[in-house]
Motif scaffolding. Sequence first.
Motif, PDB file in Angstrom:
ATOM      1  N   GLN A 333      23.912  31.548  54.024  1.00 54.38           N
ATOM      2  CA  GLN A 333      24.197  32.978  54.026  1.00 54.38           C
ATOM      3  C   GLN A 333      25.665  33.229  53.670  1.00 54.38           C
ATOM      4  O   GLN A 333      26.560  32.591  54.227  1.00 54.38           O
ATOM      5  CB  GLN A 333      23.902  33.582  55.407  1.00 54.38           C
ATOM      6  CG  GLN A 333      22.438  33.526  55.827  1.00 54.38           C
ATOM      7  CD  GLN A 333      21.561  34.489  55.044  1.00 54.38           C
ATOM      8  OE1 GLN A 333      22.047  35.517  54.555  1.00 54.38           O
ATOM      9  NE2 GLN A 333      20.282  34.181  54.930  1.00 54.38           N
ATOM     10  N   ASP A 334      25.904  34.147  52.733  1.00 47.57           N
ATOM     11  CA  ASP A 334      27.262  34.463  52.284  1.00 47.57           C
ATOM     12  C   ASP A 334      27.465  35.972  52.349  1.00 47.57           C
ATOM     13  O   ASP A 334      26.870  36.725  51.571  1.00 47.57           O
ATOM     14  CB  ASP A 334      27.450  33.947  50.850  1.00 47.57           C
ATOM     15  CG  ASP A 334      28.837  34.282  50.296  1.00 47.57           C
ATOM     16  OD1 ASP A 334      29.688  34.775  51.060  1.00 47.57           O
ATOM     17  OD2 ASP A 334      29.049  34.053  49.087  1.00 47.57           O
ATOM     18  N   ASN A 335      28.306  36.403  53.272  1.00 44.76           N
ATOM     19  CA  ASN A 335      28.559  37.841  53.449  1.00 44.76           C
ATOM     20  C   ASN A 335      29.972  38.231  53.022  1.00 44.76           C
ATOM     21  O   ASN A 335      30.501  39.262  53.443  1.00 44.76           O
ATOM     22  CB  ASN A 335      28.326  38.230  54.914  1.00 44.76           C
ATOM     23  CG  ASN A 335      26.889  38.012  55.344  1.00 44.76           C
ATOM     24  OD1 ASN A 335      25.952  38.385  54.640  1.00 44.76           O
ATOM     25  ND2 ASN A 335      26.702  37.387  56.502  1.00 44.76           N
ATOM     26  N   THR A 336      30.598  37.421  52.185  1.00 41.12           N
ATOM     27  CA  THR A 336      31.954  37.724  51.727  1.00 41.12           C
ATOM     28  C   THR A 336      31.940  38.851  50.693  1.00 41.12           C
ATOM     29  O   THR A 336      30.912  39.160  50.081  1.00 41.12           O
ATOM     30  CB  THR A 336      32.604  36.475  51.108  1.00 41.12           C
ATOM     31  OG1 THR A 336      31.807  36.038  49.997  1.00 41.12           O
ATOM     32  CG2 THR A 336      32.715  35.355  52.132  1.00 41.12           C
ATOM     33  N   HIS A 337      33.108  39.455  50.508  1.00 35.80           N
ATOM     34  CA  HIS A 337      33.307  40.522  49.503  1.00 35.80           C
ATOM     35  C   HIS A 337      32.372  41.708  49.709  1.00 35.80           C
ATOM     36  O   HIS A 337      32.032  42.416  48.762  1.00 35.80           O
ATOM     37  CB  HIS A 337      33.132  39.963  48.086  1.00 35.80           C
ATOM     38  CG  HIS A 337      33.964  38.746  47.800  1.00 35.80           C
ATOM     39  ND1 HIS A 337      35.346  38.771  47.825  1.00 35.80           N
ATOM     40  CD2 HIS A 337      33.607  37.457  47.525  1.00 35.80           C
ATOM     41  CE1 HIS A 337      35.804  37.552  47.544  1.00 35.80           C
ATOM     42  NE2 HIS A 337      34.772  36.751  47.369  1.00 35.80           N
ATOM     43  N   GLY A 338      31.958  41.927  50.957  1.00 34.36           N
ATOM     44  CA  GLY A 338      31.115  43.072  51.270  1.00 34.36           C
ATOM     45  C   GLY A 338      29.715  42.978  50.711  1.00 34.36           C
ATOM     46  O   GLY A 338      29.008  43.988  50.613  1.00 34.36           O
ATOM     47  N   MET A 339      29.278  41.783  50.355  1.00 33.36           N
ATOM     48  CA  MET A 339      27.949  41.588  49.791  1.00 33.36           C
ATOM     49  C   MET A 339      27.140  40.628  50.653  1.00 33.36           C
ATOM     50  O   MET A 339      27.696  39.829  51.407  1.00 33.36           O
ATOM     51  CB  MET A 339      28.060  41.025  48.363  1.00 33.36           C
ATOM     52  CG  MET A 339      28.719  41.939  47.361  1.00 33.36           C
ATOM     53  SD  MET A 339      28.748  41.203  45.701  1.00 33.36           S
ATOM     54  CE  MET A 339      30.068  39.996  45.907  1.00 33.36           C
ATOM     55  N   HIS A 340      25.826  40.743  50.520  1.00 33.91           N
ATOM     56  CA  HIS A 340      24.927  39.782  51.179  1.00 33.91           C
ATOM     57  C   HIS A 340      24.291  38.928  50.090  1.00 33.91           C
ATOM     58  O   HIS A 340      23.478  39.403  49.299  1.00 33.91           O
ATOM     59  CB  HIS A 340      23.850  40.498  51.985  1.00 33.91           C
ATOM     60  CG  HIS A 340      22.834  39.541  52.569  1.00 33.91           C
ATOM     61  ND1 HIS A 340      23.167  38.652  53.567  1.00 33.91           N
ATOM     62  CD2 HIS A 340      21.529  39.324  52.262  1.00 33.91           C
ATOM     63  CE1 HIS A 340      22.093  37.935  53.864  1.00 33.91           C
ATOM     64  NE2 HIS A 340      21.094  38.323  53.089  1.00 33.91           N
ATOM     65  N   ARG A 341      24.707  37.640  50.040  1.00 35.31           N
ATOM     66  CA  ARG A 341      24.185  36.730  49.026  1.00 35.31           C
ATOM     67  C   ARG A 341      23.815  35.396  49.668  1.00 35.31           C
ATOM     68  O   ARG A 341      24.161  35.138  50.823  1.00 35.31           O
ATOM     69  CB  ARG A 341      25.237  36.503  47.933  1.00 35.31           C
ATOM     70  CG  ARG A 341      25.636  37.746  47.175  1.00 35.31           C
ATOM     71  CD  ARG A 341      26.713  37.425  46.131  1.00 35.31           C
ATOM     72  NE  ARG A 341      27.964  36.988  46.758  1.00 35.31           N
ATOM     73  CZ  ARG A 341      29.017  36.532  46.089  1.00 35.31           C
ATOM     74  NH1 ARG A 341      28.962  36.440  44.766  1.00 35.31           N
ATOM     75  NH2 ARG A 341      30.117  36.169  46.728  1.00 35.31           N
ATOM     76  N   ILE A 342      23.124  34.570  48.904  1.00 32.92           N
ATOM     77  CA  ILE A 342      22.794  33.221  49.347  1.00 32.92           C
ATOM     78  C   ILE A 342      23.588  32.243  48.494  1.00 32.92           C
ATOM     79  O   ILE A 342      23.383  32.142  47.279  1.00 32.92           O
ATOM     80  CB  ILE A 342      21.286  32.916  49.219  1.00 32.92           C
ATOM     81  CG1 ILE A 342      20.460  33.921  50.011  1.00 32.92           C
ATOM     82  CG2 ILE A 342      21.003  31.485  49.684  1.00 32.92           C
ATOM     83  CD1 ILE A 342      20.697  33.887  51.501  1.00 32.92           C
ATOM     84  N   GLU A 343      24.540  31.569  49.127  1.00 29.75           N
ATOM     85  CA  GLU A 343      25.323  30.556  48.432  1.00 29.75           C
ATOM     86  C   GLU A 343      24.510  29.276  48.327  1.00 29.75           C
ATOM     87  O   GLU A 343      23.718  28.949  49.221  1.00 29.75           O
ATOM     88  CB  GLU A 343      26.619  30.274  49.203  1.00 29.75           C
ATOM     89  CG  GLU A 343      27.490  29.202  48.575  1.00 29.75           C
ATOM     90  CD  GLU A 343      28.645  28.767  49.456  1.00 29.75           C
ATOM     91  OE1 GLU A 343      29.441  27.927  49.006  1.00 29.75           O
ATOM     92  OE2 GLU A 343      28.727  29.252  50.615  1.00 29.75           O
TER      93      GLU A 343
END
Length: 383
Positions: A333-343
């Motif tokens: 789970q990647d919540n950096t830069h105000g986004m919700h992404r999957i690293e």
Amino acid sequence: MKRAVMALSGGMDSTALLMRLLADGYKVDCLSYHYGQKHSIELERAQLNIEYLGTKEIHVEHKIIDLSSAMGIFESSLIEGGKDIPEGHYEAEQMKSTVVPNRNAIFASILYGYALSVASRENCPVKIALGVHSGDHEIYPDCRPEFYKAIEHAFAIGNWESENIEFKLPYLDGNKVTILKDALNAVDKLGLNFDRIFANTNTSYNPDSEGRSSGKSGADIERILAFNQLGLADPVDYQTSWDEVLVNALHVEKEHRDKEYRERLSDEQYYVTRESGTERAFTGMYWDEKRDGNYYCICCNHLLFTSEMKFDSGCGWPSFHTEHPKAGINHIQDNTHGMHRIEVQCSKCAAHLGHIFEDGPRAFGGQRYCINSASIDFQERDE
């Protein structure tokens, strides 16, 4: 009855190998060597496991060969009277002081003579089994495949009836993790207690007077990392807690790898893989790559994708709809830069690869691995 003789050091690798041979139905004889090593506690640990097997009606012939008067004159930090055991990473330059000159040639020579004797006495072919693996290749020249190929040839032409003898090196291309996985399966098949068996081992080059592992020698750190990678706590006794030795091992590994990456990778490759950076779209060398071949992690050469998995998404980064079956890529789970992404990270070295999105080809499950060219190395497939 299948027949094998092996070197049982009392360490993790040879103990795992013994379990594998027994699980595969071999009758096994073990030779252990007392060669003046500072960590001779390993011989006591080997005997403990032989005794434990006996309580389970598994008989293993075990002989301890005293070579201390001969090998005690060798120069090595592993030998009594030698320099202090170095601490740090297993592959670091200072670990070369732990090399014992010609050790495996001597051990293998005795094993070969013993195997010939068993073959003659019992009128059967015999395998000589050794637990050497790829993690040993960096520091120990006498653990490398070319060494065993050469020495097996030399022994074969130097003895009558050598056609009855064959080296068995099942872990040669593996590592501590694959060895532990194999041991778990073998011990389960035999109905034995894994924790008890591996508590009865010694990997440390500098245990204390009570036989507890330091957790700081290169061999310790390699072992600790392997147990941790499989989500296991090592049952062997350490001088401090498992949590403490694990924190130290992870720190040593990170420092060692980081130094290597800084020396080997370009600035952009380091920024992307080790600092979770992103290259600009349409600038990477592989975004429009169309040749047949395989894509490997730039940091550790772990196979990630093949060209058959690549497709043109138009996004400006290399895109893949599927990962290689053996890649085991980590999804985080990647919540950096105000986004919700999957690293996505390499499962072997935790290199940052890119992100995964749900806008890929539906025919392949709908996922798109959006990968930085700086994270991967392409190797064209031979015709």
